[in-house]
Design an enzyme around this catalytic site. Sequence first.
Site, PDB file in Angstrom:
ATOM      1  N   GLY A 166     -26.000   1.515   0.271  1.00 18.14           N
ATOM      2  CA  GLY A 166     -25.096   2.320  -0.550  1.00 18.14           C
ATOM      3  C   GLY A 166     -25.363   2.030  -2.009  1.00 18.14           C
ATOM      4  O   GLY A 166     -25.438   0.860  -2.405  1.00 18.14           O
ATOM      5  N   GLY A 213     -23.502   3.474  -4.766  1.00 23.82           N
ATOM      6  CA  GLY A 213     -22.429   4.144  -5.499  1.00 23.82           C
ATOM      7  C   GLY A 213     -22.033   3.318  -6.712  1.00 23.82           C
ATOM      8  O   GLY A 213     -22.839   2.568  -7.269  1.00 23.82           O
ATOM      9  N   VAL A 216     -19.950   0.676  -7.239  1.00 20.47           N
ATOM     10  CA  VAL A 216     -19.961  -0.790  -7.176  1.00 20.47           C
ATOM     11  C   VAL A 216     -21.394  -1.320  -7.153  1.00 20.47           C
ATOM     12  O   VAL A 216     -21.750  -2.234  -7.904  1.00 20.47           O
ATOM     13  CB  VAL A 216     -19.181  -1.272  -5.922  1.00 20.47           C
ATOM     14  CG1 VAL A 216     -19.436  -2.738  -5.649  1.00 20.47           C
ATOM     15  CG2 VAL A 216     -17.697  -1.007  -6.085  1.00 20.47           C
ATOM     16  N   LYS A 273       0.847  -1.199   0.000  1.00 17.19           N
ATOM     17  CA  LYS A 273       0.000   0.000   0.000  1.00 17.19           C
ATOM     18  C   LYS A 273       0.876   1.240   0.000  1.00 17.19           C
ATOM     19  O   LYS A 273       1.880   1.294   0.707  1.00 17.19           O
ATOM     20  CB  LYS A 273      -0.869   0.012   1.273  1.00 17.19           C
ATOM     21  CG  LYS A 273      -2.087   0.883   1.160  1.00 17.19           C
ATOM     22  CD  LYS A 273      -3.185   0.194   0.378  1.00 17.19           C
ATOM     23  CE  LYS A 273      -4.360   1.086   0.097  1.00 17.19           C
ATOM     24  NZ  LYS A 273      -5.413   0.409  -0.646  1.00 17.19           N
TER      25      LYS A 273
HETATM   26  P1  NAD Z   1     -18.827   5.044  -3.879  1.00 15.40           P
HETATM   27  O1  NAD Z   1     -18.289   6.179  -3.104  1.00 15.40           O
HETATM   28  O2  NAD Z   1     -19.068   5.196  -5.341  1.00 15.40           O
HETATM   29  O3  NAD Z   1     -20.215   4.548  -3.229  1.00 15.40           O
HETATM   30  C1  NAD Z   1     -20.476   4.480  -1.858  1.00 15.40           C
HETATM   31  C2  NAD Z   1     -21.912   4.943  -1.650  1.00 15.40           C
HETATM   32  O4  NAD Z   1     -22.268   4.703  -0.297  1.00 15.40           O
HETATM   33  C3  NAD Z   1     -22.110   6.432  -1.920  1.00 15.40           C
HETATM   34  O5  NAD Z   1     -23.167   6.637  -2.832  1.00 15.40           O
HETATM   35  C4  NAD Z   1     -22.438   6.994  -0.526  1.00 15.40           C
HETATM   36  O6  NAD Z   1     -23.325   8.084  -0.563  1.00 15.40           O
HETATM   37  C5  NAD Z   1     -23.064   5.787   0.133  1.00 15.40           C
HETATM   38  N1  NAD Z   1     -23.083   5.844   1.599  1.00 15.40           N
HETATM   39  C6  NAD Z   1     -22.177   6.377   2.455  1.00 15.40           C
HETATM   40  N2  NAD Z   1     -22.574   6.254   3.721  1.00 15.40           N
HETATM   41  C7  NAD Z   1     -23.761   5.604   3.685  1.00 15.40           C
HETATM   42  C8  NAD Z   1     -24.680   5.159   4.686  1.00 15.40           C
HETATM   43  N3  NAD Z   1     -24.459   5.366   5.993  1.00 15.40           N
HETATM   44  N4  NAD Z   1     -25.805   4.527   4.289  1.00 15.40           N
HETATM   45  C9  NAD Z   1     -26.060   4.326   2.983  1.00 15.40           C
HETATM   46  N5  NAD Z   1     -25.226   4.731   2.000  1.00 15.40           N
HETATM   47  C10 NAD Z   1     -24.100   5.352   2.350  1.00 15.40           C
HETATM   48  O7  NAD Z   1     -17.831   3.827  -3.599  1.00 15.40           O
HETATM   49  P2  NAD Z   1     -17.714   2.451  -4.388  1.00 15.40           P
HETATM   50  O8  NAD Z   1     -16.538   2.518  -5.307  1.00 15.40           O
HETATM   51  O9  NAD Z   1     -19.032   2.039  -4.911  1.00 15.40           O
HETATM   52  O10 NAD Z   1     -17.273   1.486  -3.206  1.00 15.40           O
HETATM   53  C11 NAD Z   1     -18.211   1.011  -2.260  1.00 15.40           C
HETATM   54  C12 NAD Z   1     -17.502   0.153  -1.225  1.00 15.40           C
HETATM   55  O11 NAD Z   1     -16.849  -0.930  -1.855  1.00 15.40           O
HETATM   56  C13 NAD Z   1     -16.412   0.886  -0.435  1.00 15.40           C
HETATM   57  O12 NAD Z   1     -16.391   0.374   0.873  1.00 15.40           O
HETATM   58  C14 NAD Z   1     -15.135   0.498  -1.152  1.00 15.40           C
HETATM   59  O13 NAD Z   1     -14.013   0.563  -0.290  1.00 15.40           O
HETATM   60  C15 NAD Z   1     -15.455  -0.928  -1.537  1.00 15.40           C
HETATM   61  N6  NAD Z   1     -14.702  -1.421  -2.688  1.00 15.40           N
HETATM   62  C16 NAD Z   1     -14.745  -0.785  -3.872  1.00 15.40           C
HETATM   63  C17 NAD Z   1     -14.045  -1.283  -4.947  1.00 15.40           C
HETATM   64  C18 NAD Z   1     -14.095  -0.617  -6.287  1.00 15.40           C
HETATM   65  O14 NAD Z   1     -13.653  -1.214  -7.270  1.00 15.40           O
HETATM   66  N7  NAD Z   1     -14.630   0.595  -6.408  1.00 15.40           N
HETATM   67  C19 NAD Z   1     -13.293  -2.453  -4.821  1.00 15.40           C
HETATM   68  C20 NAD Z   1     -13.270  -3.108  -3.579  1.00 15.40           C
HETATM   69  C21 NAD Z   1     -13.989  -2.588  -2.524  1.00 15.40           C
END
Ligand code: NAD
Length: 356
Positions: free
Chosen positions: A180, A182, A184, A80
């Site tokens: 959530g 977002g 993913v 990291k």
């Molecule tokens: P993102 O920021 O696009 O989406 C996260 C969503 O969660 C946002 O829309 C946010 O408003 C919402 N959120 C935050 N707090 C909340 C709550 N209390 N209740 C409901 N919704 C809430 O992020 P992402 O890229 O979609 O990633 C989502 C998760 O997956 C994260 O934990 C990230 O670390 C993990 N992750 C992502 C990837 C990737 O490829 N993007 C890979 C592995 C793990």
Amino acid sequence: MDVLEYMGDWGHEQVTMFSDPAVGLKAVIAIHDTTLGPACGGLRIWPYENEEEAVRDALRLSRAMTYKSAAADLPLGGGKGVIIADPHTQKTEAMLRSYGRFVEALGGRYITTTDVGSTGRDLEYVRLETAHVVGLPTTAGGSGDTSIMTGLGIYMGMKACARRTWDSDSLAGKKIAIQGFGKVAFHLAHHLLKEDADLVVADVYSDAVDRARDMGIKVVEPEKIYDADCDIFSPCALGGVLNRDTIPRLKCRIVAGGANNQLAGDADGEELHRRGILYAPDYIINAGGIINASAEIGTPYNPDRAREKTERIYEIMGRVAQISENEEIPTSQAADRMVKERLESVRSVKNLFRPH
Ligand code: NAD
């Protein structure tokens, strides 16, 4: 914090700190374990309160990457990179290029990619100084947005859990509550809707909620998602959401989502197991992103290869569930055991040929 003692306790190989005051760079790169291959992991740019916090994060996150890549059968170790800076106001080309030179100085022991605070476009600057970068935008010949493959991997992991729970991996008609909505979750929902699953989502961000509604998905208030009447609960927002307050509220048979570090503690994995809820360990089913990015290493990025490797999460999750059943241990422990066995066996192969 006694860094060397921490490293000894958790098996870290190396921690390197870099400083380049001329460009405002203060960086830490932690390499946890290179038994399986070069350490790979994202670059986090974050305004840490102090140095110790940054080192601690790099140590914790590099170890998590060893587990994620080992479980996904990748020839990679865990590492990291961390830069102490506010990504919105302090990130510059010079800072990123300076970081790139430091990555280069590690001679390929560490391969960097994106994480919180860094984007594929930032990596284009890093790439000017080192070849040890993956996760570049598709326009730069890279693998692009990781969330597409992450969504696919979670979907495959969910199907593997469905098979163990209901003897069929079909998700048609299954009620799935997603926390959530977002990047993913959006890609995950795409697969689930194609299979006629019945979705309900919650998000704190109004644009995300609107997007779900536009797709015809039911929406509930963020705090209500734990009480949703569902077969599967899918945490796709934050870590630590499976804890002693939330677990008793869950009505599901399966928990399978993309968020990192979903369990607040080890006891929460045990509690899910005790309640007969099949928990898909986060690092097992959210590995699609690193699988996708790693498909850039060595050969030109091939999306079909990345997809095929991501789909193998189905078998890997099945194996974890099988170990859990055979050994009567929570899936969280079963996953860790599987990883440790892979690391141990590869370590012993290398030892056979180590010169004396
Ligand atoms: P993102 O920021 O696009 O989406 C996260 C969503 O969660 C946002 O829309 C946010 O408003 C919402 N959120 C935050 N707090 C909340 C709550 N209390 N209740 C409901 N919704 C809430 O992020 P992402 O890229 O979609 O990633 C989502 C998760 O997956 C994260 O934990 C990230 O670390 C993990 N992750 C992502 C990837 C990737 O490829 N993007 C890979 C592995 C793990």
